[in-house]
Write an enzyme that holds these catalytic residues in place. Structure first.
Site, PDB file in Angstrom:
ATOM      1  CE  LYS A 153      -4.271  -1.637   1.969  1.00 30.83           C
ATOM      2  NZ  LYS A 153      -3.769  -3.007   1.669  1.00 30.83           N
ATOM      3  CG  ASP A 167      -3.022  -3.720  -2.042  1.00 34.63           C
ATOM      4  OD1 ASP A 167      -2.787  -4.647  -2.992  1.00 34.63           O
ATOM      5  OD2 ASP A 167      -2.771  -4.076  -0.841  1.00 34.63           O
ATOM      6  CG  MET A 168      -6.939   2.030  -6.004  1.00 29.26           C
ATOM      7  SD  MET A 168      -5.368   3.292  -6.883  1.00 29.26           S
ATOM      8  CE  MET A 168      -5.217   2.829  -8.581  1.00 29.26           C
ATOM      9  NE  ARG A 183      -4.980  -7.675  -6.190  1.00 27.15           N
ATOM     10  CZ  ARG A 183      -4.358  -7.365  -4.939  1.00 27.15           C
ATOM     11  NH1 ARG A 183      -4.608  -6.234  -4.479  1.00 27.15           N
ATOM     12  NH2 ARG A 183      -3.351  -7.973  -4.751  1.00 27.15           N
ATOM     13  CE  LYS A 190     -18.604  -7.132  -6.479  1.00 28.44           C
ATOM     14  NZ  LYS A 190     -19.634  -7.705  -5.817  1.00 28.44           N
ATOM     15  CB  THR A 228     -14.653 -10.995  -7.475  1.00 26.16           C
ATOM     16  OG1 THR A 228     -15.860 -10.762  -7.096  1.00 26.16           O
ATOM     17  CG2 THR A 228     -14.603 -11.772  -8.479  1.00 26.16           C
ATOM     18  NE  ARG A 275      -9.414  -2.143   3.886  1.00 25.99           N
ATOM     19  CZ  ARG A 275      -8.177  -1.650   4.568  1.00 25.99           C
ATOM     20  NH1 ARG A 275      -8.289  -0.497   5.372  1.00 25.99           N
ATOM     21  NH2 ARG A 275      -7.141  -2.102   4.276  1.00 25.99           N
TER      22      ARG A 275
END
Ligand SMILES: Cc1cc2nc3c(=O)[nH]c(=O)nc-3n(C[C@H](O)[C@H](O)[C@H](O)COP(=O)(O)OP(=O)(O)OC[C@H]3O[C@@H](n4cnc5c(N)ncnc54)[C@H](O)[C@@H]3O)c2cc1C
Length: 305
Positions: free
Chosen positions: A91, A125-126, A176, A179, A218, A280
């Site tokens: 991250k 990662d986003m 990657r 959602k 997902t 989360r």
């Protein structure tokens, strides 16, 4: 989710930490690198690949960012040393993006170089939408600087994502697609579940059109089914994509997908900073809110007695 569950999800941050820890244990390998290695070894034995995440968010000092970068380098060395089928997921806020773009880039580049030495790969990662531009810019800069062993994440809930796919096309990116977990305003994000799914499928097609390598992340059966049909229709080689799931979520389904011949990677977080990640995961677990509520009330009654 019932209305009651939804209300509880909003209250989760007020639940005592030990209760959160109890219920989130399945999502986290443990607090040390040895814990992560143990879990990855087991996943590999079951035919699953892994990506290791060093938990650490909301850092406030350069030293912390450097320590996280070092923890990733250690993880990469261990992956090489133990011959694990694994890479790492980082991250950018953990590597200092909130402090300085340039220092974050330097930290990331250190990790990416180490990964290259160890024949491994780094997935960026986003995070929330305040970081999207910088994340994509850094990804492009690293690729243009010649680093091939790095990939990024795109979030189907963001309205911009289809355009982002097209903008990345010249890089033949490694992406990657997921959602998106962060709550965003409807001005920039789809909030309706069906609209998010539709955009996921649209972006997946666009990614394959660009020749991207895609990690399809997902647990949503409808999306898994659509993705598998897309893969079959396009007669994609099994090396052109991978399915991705989180540790502790739909493990039986992951095993079935591996048995069907797909490559599947499990996201394996470890570290002391387990709290934000755990919240989360629990907030996404459709069955968990009520159970946690009962456990919390039980604890409170126990304490009162
Ligand atoms: C490998 C991986 C990496 C990711 N990386 C990022 C990232 O970089 N940035 C980002 O914003 N998001 C990331 N995500 C999170 C992602 O954006 C979604 O928030 C998350 O995957 C939930 O969406 P879903 O598609 O699985 O569908 P959902 O509709 O949320 O889930 C489908 C079904 O899966 C099961 N399920 C889902 N979550 C849980 C849970 N916690 N516990 C138990 N069962 C559950 C339930 O049966 C649920 O009905 C990542 C997800 C994965 C799998």
């Amino acid at each position: 989710m019932t209305l009651f569950d939804r209300a509880l999800v909003r209250l989760l941050p007020t639940v005592p930490k030990p209760v959160v820890q109890l219920f989130s244990a399945r999502y986290i390998a443990g607090s040390t690198l040895d814990d992560a290695v143990r879990v990855v070894n087991q996943l590999n034995a079951d035919g699953k690949m892994a990506t290791i995440d060093v938990l650490g968010e909301e850092i406030t000092h350069d030293d912390e960012a450097r320590a996280i970068a070092q923890a990733y380098r250690d993880a990469l060395d261990e992956i090489e040393h133990e011959h694990l089928d694994a890479n790492v997921s980082v991250k950018l806020t953990g590597l200092g993006l909130g402090l300085s773009y340039d220092r974050c880039r330097a930290n990331l580049e250190d990790v990416v170089r180490q990964a290259a030495d160890d024949h491994s790969f780094v997935r960026i990662d986003m995070e929330d939408s305040s970081t999207t531009d910088d994340t994509l810019r850094l990804y492009r800069e690293l690729r243009e600087a010649g680093h091939e062993n790095v990939g990024v994440v795109l979030q189907a809930h963001l309205r911009r994502t289809y355009d982002d796919v097209r903008a990345l096309a010249d890089l033949r990116p490694n992406v990657r697609i997921c959602k998106g977990i962060y709550v965003e305003p409807s001005s920039i994000a789809f909030t309706d579940a069906d609209a998010i799914r539709a955009n996921f499928v649209r972006c997946l097609h666009a990614l394959f059109d660009t020749g991207a390598y895609v990690g399809i992340a997902t647990h949503d059966e409808w999306l898994i089914d659509r993705a598998l049909r897309t893969i079959a229709d396009r007669r994609l080689d099994r090396d052109a994509y991978e399915l991705q799931m989180l540790l502790g979520v739909r493990e039986q389904r992951a095993t079935e997908l591996v048995a069907e011949g797909h490559r599947l990677r499990v996201y394996v977080p470890f570290g002391e900073q387990w709290y934000a990640y755990s919240l989360r995961r629990l907030q996404e677990n459709p069955a968990m809110a009520g159970t946690i509520a009962r456990a919390t009330v039980g604890r409170m009654l126990g304490r009162a007695a």
